[in-house]
Design an enzyme around this catalytic site. Structure first.
Site, PDB file in Angstrom:
ATOM      1  N   GLU A 127       0.886  -0.999   0.112  1.00 20.13           N
ATOM      2  CA  GLU A 127       0.065   0.262   0.019  1.00 20.13           C
ATOM      3  C   GLU A 127       1.326   1.443   0.096  1.00 20.13           C
ATOM      4  O   GLU A 127       2.005   1.568   0.233  1.00 20.13           O
ATOM      5  CB  GLU A 127      -0.931   0.016   1.345  1.00 20.13           C
ATOM      6  CG  GLU A 127      -0.326  -0.140   2.567  1.00 20.13           C
ATOM      7  CD  GLU A 127      -1.486  -0.071   3.818  1.00 20.13           C
ATOM      8  OE1 GLU A 127      -1.467   0.782   4.379  1.00 20.13           O
ATOM      9  OE2 GLU A 127      -1.545  -1.227   3.882  1.00 20.13           O
ATOM     10  N   LYS A 140       2.399   4.304   1.249  1.00 22.03           N
ATOM     11  CA  LYS A 140       2.800   5.225   2.435  1.00 22.03           C
ATOM     12  C   LYS A 140       2.202   6.813   2.854  1.00 22.03           C
ATOM     13  O   LYS A 140       3.378   7.710   1.948  1.00 22.03           O
ATOM     14  CB  LYS A 140       4.197   4.775   2.694  1.00 22.03           C
ATOM     15  CG  LYS A 140       4.909   5.337   4.215  1.00 22.03           C
ATOM     16  CD  LYS A 140       6.123   5.779   4.310  1.00 22.03           C
ATOM     17  CE  LYS A 140       6.548   6.074   6.009  1.00 22.03           C
ATOM     18  NZ  LYS A 140       6.370   7.522   6.259  1.00 22.03           N
TER      19      LYS A 140
END
Length: 541
Positions: free
Chosen positions: A226, A228
């Site tokens: 995913e 940051k």
């Protein structure tokens, strides 16, 4: 106070973790209970407010030492630490004191509203009664700048050794909004009360920076990927129809983000979300510079809420329906988070302020690397790589959670100002200000400062630049020197945004020196316009 000063001396004189842990554990076994509480508070950055400003501290200590202020200032810039400088120059008296750490700290709290004469008298009395190291620690407490390289985890480890209470339980107990002046050691550490846990967050789990070939992590299918996000890490807690928001710095910031109050009654009680606070302007993620308009505000007006709304990007679920689920694999926690979001959040008022951080469907490390190049476009700092089978741990652990940040932005800039460093570099000019070229409206170019940096060069290079600065100073402004524009440095930084608070009109995040460009003349340095082209969506104000 004598025992606490001796503790700080031991901690300050070694780099060995085992020695520090043992010194702390010995202290926690022998100190009186209230001193233990204050020691925990001090080492976890819960210090009382500073009762005397540093200007007065410098003036009064110079007066007591019978030296001119300019000589004290020069000494301060060489020593690099105000408390240490005062401890060195102030003459010790013949008297001594047996006052406890707690007594001193309560006196400091009571000192804040008093007159300057009363403050000066108090300082003189105590400076004269303490030996060098006690005087150093006393002054450190007065200045409020008590940093000695002891992490919360190290202190918790020592406290666990002294009390035989599990480290994770202690880490949980020590988080929260407790006041060292009003809580006992029994209440804080030894006694277990259900009410204490209503608002308490869990210790945060932190990722290591990834370096090297990402393919070395093995099969990409074992990892959850995913973005940051570049905001403020936080936990949002909903228990017994009350909501609490904690920053990673263990600060309770619930009142700063009233947008989240609508979660109560929609999200089930016994829920703890881990995520990122982000500015959300015109239905898209803003910059960290936007978020700063909300940080530190004592009151949040309706106008500010409208101008800079915030959202929570949730990426983990730590507690669900009152159960601690941190030991479940990440994929299971993530599935529960998605189910909670679908069942409770979608089509509710919460949907405007709570979003899920998307899990990316990537099937090869090549695709992961390509996604990383899109980070700035997505207003993120890079990617998070989390093993799907990982529990939510405490502190920073290698090999299971990684942050793979994008390469920094860079610009070539000219050195224009310098100031002495601190600590072991206090005798060298190592803190630099840099500038870029800009048209001045008369067809000529001038240098406009835009960033400060003090890291990135080798010791040898710092010494070389320092020697040059001392020979090429134009003007002195207290500890700052302006220098002849001559040297070009490549400056790296993590982020950039428009800013009305800076003369250049630009704010950079985490600037540091990447390399000394001895191959370039100052005429070849970049312009302010070059810098502004790096700002995402720079057509927006």
């Amino acid at each position: 106070m004598k025992d606490f000063a001796q503790l700080i001396k031991k901690l300050d004189s070694t780099n060995k973790t085992t020695v520090k842990v043992q010194a702390l554990a010995d202290y926690f076994i022998t100190a009186n209970n209230q001193d233990k509480v204050w020691t925990i508070a001090i080492l976890s950055h819960r210090r009382p407010p500073r009762p005397v400003n540093t200007t007065l501290l410098r003036e009064w200590s110079a007066e007591l030492a019978k030296i001119p202020l300019w000589l004290f200032e020069e000494s301060y810039h060489i020593v690099g630490d105000l408390a240490e400088t005062i401890a060195l120059v102030v003459p010790a008296g013949e008297k001594s004191t047996d006052k406890s750490l707690t007594t001193f700290l309560k006196e400091m709290i009571a000192l804040k509203p008093k007159t300057e004469i009363e403050k000066k008298t108090y300082l003189y009395k105590n400076w004269r009664q303490l030996n060098y190291y006690e005087r150093f620690v006393f002054t450190k407490l007065i200045t409020g700048g008590f940093r000695i390289g002891i992490s919360q985890k190290l202190m918790t480890k020592a406290l666990s050794k002294a009390t035989e209470i599990d480290e994770d339980i202690l880490a949980y107990k020590l988080m929260g909004n407790w006041n060292p002046d009003k809580i006992s050691f029994q209440d804080l550490v030894l006694e277990e009360k259900e009410s204490d846990y209503l608002s308490k967050p869990y210790p945060f789990y932190l990722a290591y920076a990834f370096e090297g070939e990402v393919s070395a992590l093995g099969d990409v299918k074992d990892w959850s990927i995913e973005h940051k996000w570049d905001g403020i890490r936080c936990q949002v807690i909903i228990r017994k129809n009350e909501l609490f928001v904690w920053s990673r710095g263990e600060e309770l910031v619930t009142d700063k983000y009233p947008e989240f109050q609508k979660f109560v009654g929609v999200i089930p009680n016994g829920t703890v979300l881990d995520g990122e606070l982000l500015p959300y302007l015109n239905n898209e993620i803003g910059t960290f510079n936007d978020l700063q308009t909300r940080i530190g505000r004592k009151t949040v007006s309706k106008a500010l809420l409208a101008k800079t709304p915030v959202i929570l990007k949730a990426y983990d679920l730590l507690e669900w329906k009152g159960r601690d689920i941190r030991q479940k694999p990440f994929v299971e926690r993530r599935k529960l988070l998605e189910e909670m979001y679908a069942d409770s959040v979608i089509s509710s008022e919460c949907e405007k302020s709570l979003f899920l951080s998307p899990s990316l469907s990537l099937t090869s490390w090549k695709e992961v690397a390509e996604e990383r190049t899109r980070s700035r476009e997505m207003r993120s700092e890079g990617l998070m790589l989390k093993r799907k089978d990982s529990p939510y741990q405490v502190g920073r652990k290698k090999s299971v959670w990684w942050k793979w940040k994008v390469d920094p932005l860079t610009i070539d800039a000219v050195l224009t100002y310098a100031m002495r460093g601190h600590g072991r570099r206090s005798n060298l000019f190592t803190d630099y200000t840099f500038a870029l070229w800009q048209e001045n409206g008369e067809g000529k170019k001038e240098l406009v400062t835009f960033a400060k940096a003090y890291s990135g060069l080798t010791d040898k290079e710092f010494k070389e630049v320092d020697a040059w600065i001392k020979k090429n100073t134009l003007e002195r402004f207290g500890p700052v020197r302006s220098v002849i524009p001559h040297h070009v440095f490549e400056i790296a930084f993590e982020g950039i945004a428009n800013s009305k608070r800076h003369k250049s009109g630009v704010a950079t995040r985490f600037p540091r020196i990447l390399r000394w460009r001895k191959d370039k003349k100052i005429e070849e340095a970049n312009t302010l316009e070059d810098l502004k082209t790096l700002i995402p969506n720079n057509n927006k104000s």
